[in-house]
Motif scaffolding. Structure first.
Motif, mmCIF file in Angstrom:
data_model
loop_
_atom_site.group_PDB
_atom_site.id
_atom_site.type_symbol
_atom_site.label_atom_id
_atom_site.label_comp_id
_atom_site.label_asym_id
_atom_site.label_seq_id
_atom_site.Cartn_x
_atom_site.Cartn_y
_atom_site.Cartn_z
ATOM 1 N N ALA A 41 -6.714 23.934 -12.375
ATOM 2 C CA ALA A 41 -6.545 25.211 -12.055
ATOM 3 C C ALA A 41 -5.211 25.719 -11.057
ATOM 4 O O ALA A 41 -4.756 26.589 -10.862
ATOM 5 N N ALA A 42 -4.696 24.600 -10.735
ATOM 6 C CA ALA A 42 -3.541 24.619 -9.815
ATOM 7 C C ALA A 42 -2.334 24.423 -10.802
ATOM 8 O O ALA A 42 -1.110 24.306 -10.380
ATOM 9 N N GLY A 43 -2.382 24.062 -12.018
ATOM 10 C CA GLY A 43 -1.513 24.249 -13.051
ATOM 11 C C GLY A 43 -1.006 22.603 -13.003
ATOM 12 O O GLY A 43 0.178 22.580 -13.521
ATOM 13 N N LEU A 44 -1.717 21.613 -12.658
ATOM 14 C CA LEU A 44 -1.208 20.223 -12.723
ATOM 15 C C LEU A 44 -1.917 19.526 -13.788
ATOM 16 O O LEU A 44 -3.099 19.860 -13.907
ATOM 17 N N GLY A 45 -1.427 18.444 -14.028
ATOM 18 C CA GLY A 45 -2.170 17.385 -15.039
ATOM 19 C C GLY A 45 -2.669 16.332 -14.326
ATOM 20 O O GLY A 45 -3.160 16.591 -13.110
ATOM 21 N N ALA A 46 -3.101 15.533 -14.849
ATOM 22 C CA ALA A 46 -3.800 14.314 -14.501
ATOM 23 C C ALA A 46 -2.971 13.706 -13.326
ATOM 24 O O ALA A 46 -1.753 13.836 -13.520
ATOM 25 N N PRO A 47 -3.429 12.950 -12.343
ATOM 26 C CA PRO A 47 -2.510 12.292 -11.256
ATOM 27 C C PRO A 47 -1.444 11.519 -11.914
ATOM 28 O O PRO A 47 -1.878 10.661 -12.863
ATOM 29 N N ARG A 48 -0.405 11.332 -11.560
ATOM 30 C CA ARG A 48 0.743 10.640 -11.887
ATOM 31 C C ARG A 48 1.031 9.414 -11.195
ATOM 32 O O ARG A 48 1.355 8.445 -11.898
ATOM 33 N N ASN A 49 1.247 9.435 -9.927
ATOM 34 C CA ASN A 49 1.434 8.455 -9.127
ATOM 35 C C ASN A 49 0.410 7.894 -8.218
ATOM 36 O O ASN A 49 -0.225 8.700 -7.291
ATOM 37 N N LEU A 50 0.050 6.443 -8.302
ATOM 38 C CA LEU A 50 -1.053 5.967 -7.191
ATOM 39 C C LEU A 50 -0.562 4.968 -6.582
ATOM 40 O O LEU A 50 0.248 4.242 -6.959
ATOM 41 N N LEU A 51 -0.571 5.087 -5.046
ATOM 42 C CA LEU A 51 -0.374 3.928 -4.164
ATOM 43 C C LEU A 51 -1.501 3.132 -3.670
ATOM 44 O O LEU A 51 -2.230 3.885 -2.985
ATOM 45 N N ALA A 52 -1.407 2.174 -3.677
ATOM 46 C CA ALA A 52 -2.521 0.996 -3.305
ATOM 47 C C ALA A 52 -1.964 0.121 -2.172
ATOM 48 O O ALA A 52 -1.185 -0.322 -2.295
ATOM 49 N N LEU A 53 -2.559 0.381 -0.830
ATOM 50 C CA LEU A 53 -2.042 -0.429 0.262
ATOM 51 C C LEU A 53 -3.137 -1.438 0.495
ATOM 52 O O LEU A 53 -4.297 -1.003 0.740
ATOM 53 N N SER A 54 -2.577 -2.734 0.727
ATOM 54 C CA SER A 54 -3.668 -3.782 0.842
ATOM 55 C C SER A 54 -3.983 -4.158 2.198
ATOM 56 O O SER A 54 -3.049 -3.316 3.364
ATOM 57 N N GLY A 55 -5.031 -4.778 2.729
ATOM 58 C CA GLY A 55 -5.172 -5.302 3.893
ATOM 59 C C GLY A 55 -3.947 -6.138 4.508
ATOM 60 O O GLY A 55 -3.172 -6.613 3.678
ATOM 61 N N GLY A 56 -4.281 -6.991 5.654
ATOM 62 C CA GLY A 56 -3.283 -7.955 6.023
ATOM 63 C C GLY A 56 -3.215 -7.880 7.613
ATOM 64 O O GLY A 56 -2.148 -8.509 8.037
ATOM 65 N N SER A 57 -3.819 -7.133 8.181
ATOM 66 C CA SER A 57 -3.780 -7.192 9.871
ATOM 67 C C SER A 57 -2.286 -6.800 10.098
ATOM 68 O O SER A 57 -1.665 -5.828 9.802
ATOM 69 N N ASP A 58 -1.615 -7.677 10.995
ATOM 70 C CA ASP A 58 -0.316 -7.345 11.492
ATOM 71 C C ASP A 58 0.624 -7.373 10.464
ATOM 72 O O ASP A 58 1.764 -6.896 10.576
ATOM 73 N N LYS A 59 0.337 -7.957 9.267
ATOM 74 C CA LYS A 59 1.147 -8.086 8.012
ATOM 75 C C LYS A 59 1.367 -6.602 7.533
ATOM 76 O O LYS A 59 2.093 -6.276 6.494
ATOM 77 N N GLY A 60 0.677 -5.541 7.963
ATOM 78 C CA GLY A 60 1.075 -4.102 7.466
ATOM 79 C C GLY A 60 2.364 -3.865 7.972
ATOM 80 O O GLY A 60 2.676 -2.721 7.372
ATOM 81 N N ALA A 61 2.908 -4.620 8.891
ATOM 82 C CA ALA A 61 4.124 -4.048 9.142
ATOM 83 C C ALA A 61 5.342 -4.267 7.805
ATOM 84 O O ALA A 61 6.140 -3.374 7.936
ATOM 85 N N PHE A 62 4.925 -5.036 7.017
ATOM 86 C CA PHE A 62 5.650 -5.220 5.712
ATOM 87 C C PHE A 62 5.681 -3.705 5.015
ATOM 88 O O PHE A 62 6.505 -3.352 4.541
#
Length: 386
Positions: free
Chosen positions: A70-91
């Motif tokens: 409806a907004a003139g867009l197609g299927a999603p193009r870019n997906l970002l998946a962010l993992s767990g890791g507690s303090d290693k989220g700093a990376f």
């Protein structure tokens, strides 16, 4: 990534016998049938199970695609998946910041997060203007900003070794009503922000549509948004579970939710909305995984002691699950001829890890992530394509 969780969880498992005679705060009992129809926001579909919920996932995907068309867009193009890791989220925070400096960071159509990845996800979703927030969180805090110790209470019958009230305050400080309103606006434009928790009562993973929560007219939307973020980052036994109020068949009760990493280190679902056939695949479509920890197996001569053996075995099992998931996702992307990017910590972790959320340790990982993003041969430089 998972080792930090193990340091918190395993002492509790070993102390379980001591706590056997204690009692936890009472809960309102409810049935599996009630659980199947329970909703945190009455009349609104804001979540679905990670597995075995095909109808709900299909309805979610159909609504997304209709909205984008409806907004003139197609299927999603870019997906970002962010993992767990507690303090290693700093990376991950550093890598996103470095990606902005590269000048080719896309606007992600779908962002997913688990555990510390769930805490990063809202800011990654809103884009580069939130880089300063991620920098402040992952280079400016310490353990006291995340938890308080209450080991005796935890061992003698409480619900955790640590008190997560500081983390709850940190989430409230940054997940403001204004920020949630901005996420709602992006949701209405056809973008999606998803976070995973683990429902302990059901023994199942739950995917929450955070944009749908943000866009809700319910007066509970801000509180629920923050609760889900807290739940996704609540390491079982280390942090107290989050009790989320739901209603079903005229009754109100609480579900018990914990760290989504209990189910999986990260997720890139629902894949059904990412180009149904190779012919429809956009030339610039891509799936990006930011793995907040070491992804490759690490050699170590294991001490012949109970705790060391148990820790190493559990770490091996969970790491192998994540590697299998990456391989499946890589094959999925290659079959549809879209790019696949995998970023993880390359440096070896210290043999004697620092305390959780050690500021200097996080600053080092943040710098490593930023350097990785800017490297000519770094993980963002060339996609894996068939």
């Amino acid at each position: 990534m998972i080792r930090a969780r193990l340091r918190a969880i395993l002492p509790i498992l070993l102390a379980a016998a001591v706590a056997g005679c204690a009692t936890a705060p009472p809960r309102v009992p409810y049935s599996a049938a009630e659980m199947a129809v329970a909703r945190p926001l009455p009349g609104e579909a804001v979540r679905f199970w990670t597995r075995g919920d095909d109808a709900a996932q299909a309805a979610w995907a159909a609504t997304l695609l209709e909205q984008r068309q409806a907004a003139g867009l197609g299927a999603p193009r870019n997906l970002l998946a962010l993992s767990g890791g507690s303090d290693k989220g700093a990376f991950g925070a550093g890598l996103l910041n470095g990606w902005t400096r590269r000048g080719d960071r896309p606007s992600f159509d779908i962002v997913t997060g688990v555990s510390t990845g769930a805490l990063i996800a809202p800011f990654a979703f809103l884009g580069s203007e939130e880089d300063a927030t991620l920098t402040a969180i992952y280079t400016g805090i310490s353990g006291r900003d995340v938890y308080r110790q209450r080991v005796v209470r935890g061992v003698l019958g409480g619900d955790s070794l640590l008190d997560s009230a500081p983390l709850q305050g940190l989430i409230a400080r940054y997940a403001t009503p204004a920020l949630i309103d901005r996420i709602a606006a992006e949701h209405r434009r056809g973008r999606r922000l998803l976070v995973m928790t683990a429902n302990l009562d059901a023994q199942r993973g739950v995917i929450w549509d955070m944009g749908a929560i943000a866009a809700s007219a319910s007066p509970r939307r801000v509180a629920l948004f923050r609760q889900v973020l807290l739940a996704s980052a609540s390491i079982p036994a280390a942090f107290p579970p989050v009790r989320i109020e739901v209603s079903a068949n005229g009754r109100t009760f609480e579900e018990m939710h914990v760290d989504g990493g209990t189910v999986a280190g990260f997720f890139a679902l629902p894949r059904s909305v990412m180009t149904a056939t190779p012919a429809e695949a956009p030339a610039d479509g891509a799936i990006y995984v930011i793995y907040n920890g070491r992804f490759r197996p690490e050699f170590q001569v294991v001490s012949p002691r109970t705790f060391s053996i148990a820790s190493r075995a559990l770490y091996t099992m969970l790491s192998e699950v994540d590697r299998t998931t990456v391989e499946s996702l890589r094959n999925y992307a290659q079959t549809r001829r879209i790019g696949f990017f995998m970023c993880a910590v390359e440096e070896e972790m210290p043999a004697d890890p620092p305390p959780l959320f050690d500021t200097e340790f996080m600053r080092g990982l943040y710098a490593a992530g930023r350097a990785e993003a800017g490297a000519a041969d770094g993980c963002l430089s060339s996609p894996e394509r068939r």
